[in-house]
Write an enzyme that holds these catalytic residues in place. Sequence first.
Site, mmCIF file in Angstrom:
data_model
loop_
_atom_site.group_PDB
_atom_site.id
_atom_site.type_symbol
_atom_site.label_atom_id
_atom_site.label_comp_id
_atom_site.label_asym_id
_atom_site.label_seq_id
_atom_site.Cartn_x
_atom_site.Cartn_y
_atom_site.Cartn_z
ATOM 1 N N PRO A 90 -57.214 8.046 70.080
ATOM 2 C CA PRO A 90 -57.107 6.749 70.734
ATOM 3 C C PRO A 90 -58.028 5.684 70.123
ATOM 4 O O PRO A 90 -59.156 5.973 69.740
ATOM 5 C CB PRO A 90 -57.522 7.042 72.183
ATOM 6 C CG PRO A 90 -58.269 8.328 72.125
ATOM 7 C CD PRO A 90 -57.662 9.100 71.002
ATOM 8 N N ASN A 91 -57.467 4.491 70.062
ATOM 9 C CA ASN A 91 -58.158 3.263 69.627
ATOM 10 C C ASN A 91 -58.402 3.188 68.119
ATOM 11 O O ASN A 91 -58.873 2.172 67.631
ATOM 12 C CB ASN A 91 -59.483 3.070 70.394
ATOM 13 C CG ASN A 91 -59.234 2.909 71.871
ATOM 14 O OD1 ASN A 91 -58.435 2.063 72.273
ATOM 15 N ND2 ASN A 91 -59.868 3.725 72.694
ATOM 16 N N ASN B 294 -60.053 13.034 63.822
ATOM 17 C CA ASN B 294 -60.916 12.104 64.550
ATOM 18 C C ASN B 294 -60.235 11.881 65.888
ATOM 19 O O ASN B 294 -59.271 11.108 65.988
ATOM 20 C CB ASN B 294 -61.101 10.785 63.801
ATOM 21 C CG ASN B 294 -62.109 9.884 64.514
ATOM 22 O OD1 ASN B 294 -62.497 10.163 65.661
ATOM 23 N ND2 ASN B 294 -62.521 8.813 63.861
ATOM 24 N N HIS C 112 -64.999 13.848 73.362
ATOM 25 C CA HIS C 112 -66.055 14.073 74.359
ATOM 26 C C HIS C 112 -65.505 14.506 75.714
ATOM 27 O O HIS C 112 -66.284 14.749 76.635
ATOM 28 C CB HIS C 112 -66.875 12.783 74.525
ATOM 29 C CG HIS C 112 -67.179 12.089 73.235
ATOM 30 N ND1 HIS C 112 -67.947 12.682 72.245
ATOM 31 C CD2 HIS C 112 -66.794 10.880 72.731
ATOM 32 C CE1 HIS C 112 -68.027 11.848 71.214
ATOM 33 N NE2 HIS C 112 -67.332 10.747 71.479
ATOM 34 N N ASP D 237 -58.377 23.622 73.257
ATOM 35 C CA ASP D 237 -57.472 24.748 73.485
ATOM 36 C C ASP D 237 -56.322 24.743 72.471
ATOM 37 O O ASP D 237 -55.869 25.805 72.034
ATOM 38 C CB ASP D 237 -56.905 24.714 74.904
ATOM 39 C CG ASP D 237 -57.896 25.226 75.937
ATOM 40 O OD1 ASP D 237 -58.964 25.749 75.553
ATOM 41 O OD2 ASP D 237 -57.602 25.094 77.149
ATOM 42 N N LEU E 145 -66.379 8.209 62.287
ATOM 43 C CA LEU E 145 -66.869 7.124 61.434
ATOM 44 C C LEU E 145 -68.344 6.862 61.721
ATOM 45 O O LEU E 145 -69.158 6.718 60.803
ATOM 46 C CB LEU E 145 -66.054 5.851 61.719
ATOM 47 C CG LEU E 145 -64.567 5.945 61.350
ATOM 48 C CD1 LEU E 145 -63.737 5.134 62.322
ATOM 49 C CD2 LEU E 145 -64.341 5.494 59.925
ATOM 50 N N SER E 146 -68.680 6.794 62.989
ATOM 51 C CA SER E 146 -70.048 6.476 63.397
ATOM 52 C C SER E 146 -70.857 7.759 63.552
ATOM 53 O O SER E 146 -70.292 8.853 63.694
ATOM 54 C CB SER E 146 -70.023 5.701 64.711
ATOM 55 O OG SER E 146 -69.498 6.507 65.757
ATOM 56 N N ARG F 97 -75.848 7.399 69.089
ATOM 57 C CA ARG F 97 -75.261 6.451 70.039
ATOM 58 C C ARG F 97 -75.485 6.942 71.478
ATOM 59 O O ARG F 97 -76.413 7.704 71.737
ATOM 60 C CB ARG F 97 -73.769 6.258 69.697
ATOM 61 C CG ARG F 97 -73.569 5.680 68.285
ATOM 62 C CD ARG F 97 -72.109 5.478 67.955
ATOM 63 N NE ARG F 97 -71.495 4.517 68.859
ATOM 64 C CZ ARG F 97 -70.174 4.366 69.003
ATOM 65 N NH1 ARG F 97 -69.355 5.125 68.264
ATOM 66 N NH2 ARG F 97 -69.682 3.479 69.843
HETATM 67 C C1 DHK Z 1 -64.418 7.087 67.460
HETATM 68 C C2 DHK Z 1 -64.263 6.762 68.766
HETATM 69 O O1 DHK Z 1 -63.175 6.122 69.180
HETATM 70 C C3 DHK Z 1 -65.307 7.053 69.759
HETATM 71 O O2 DHK Z 1 -64.772 7.250 71.041
HETATM 72 C C4 DHK Z 1 -66.161 8.222 69.361
HETATM 73 C C5 DHK Z 1 -65.525 7.924 66.977
HETATM 74 C C6 DHK Z 1 -66.673 8.032 67.948
HETATM 75 C C7 DHK Z 1 -65.914 7.579 65.561
HETATM 76 O O3 DHK Z 1 -67.071 7.280 65.298
HETATM 77 O O4 DHK Z 1 -65.046 7.631 64.677
HETATM 78 O O5 DHK Z 1 -67.228 8.359 70.256
#
Ligand code: DHK
Length: 149
Positions: A12-13, A75, A81, A88, A102-103, A108
Amino acid sequence: MPFQRIVVINGPNLNMLGKREPGIYGARTLADIEAALRAQAADRVALTFRQSNSEGELVTWLQEAGLAGDGVILNAGAYTHTSIALADAIKAGGARVVEVHLSNVHAREAFRHHSYLSPVAVGVIAGFGDRSYHLALEALLTLPENPKS
Ligand code: DHK
């Protein structure tokens, strides 16, 4: 057996990369990352690149990759988390997964320090921006049980 295919699975995102908090996630878009990974994979291994905001879809892709014997770069975004279902799915299909971020999640918020996926991953790479994906691809292609590389 060397991997015939590496599947890159984004959660997601991550479709928002480039626009989303660039100070944390960088300026590159997911399409930029895909193009660079395809160049790196070149004629070394087939590459499939996917993104979904839906947990169930990610579960299905992880099951499929495992059953097919494909290596996985994962990723899972925030599902890292929270998701017992993704852990599973990795166990169910037996996927060989490198967890990437990435981070540097450990630098964090505390809620990003725990991963449900790390215990079922081959390894974890975090904090190198888009290079985390490239390091993961190199890691999968040079696993001792992947003697082709
Ligand atoms: C990407 C996300 O969307 C976060 O929810 C994770 C991760 C970290 C990233 O660093 O790629 O906590």
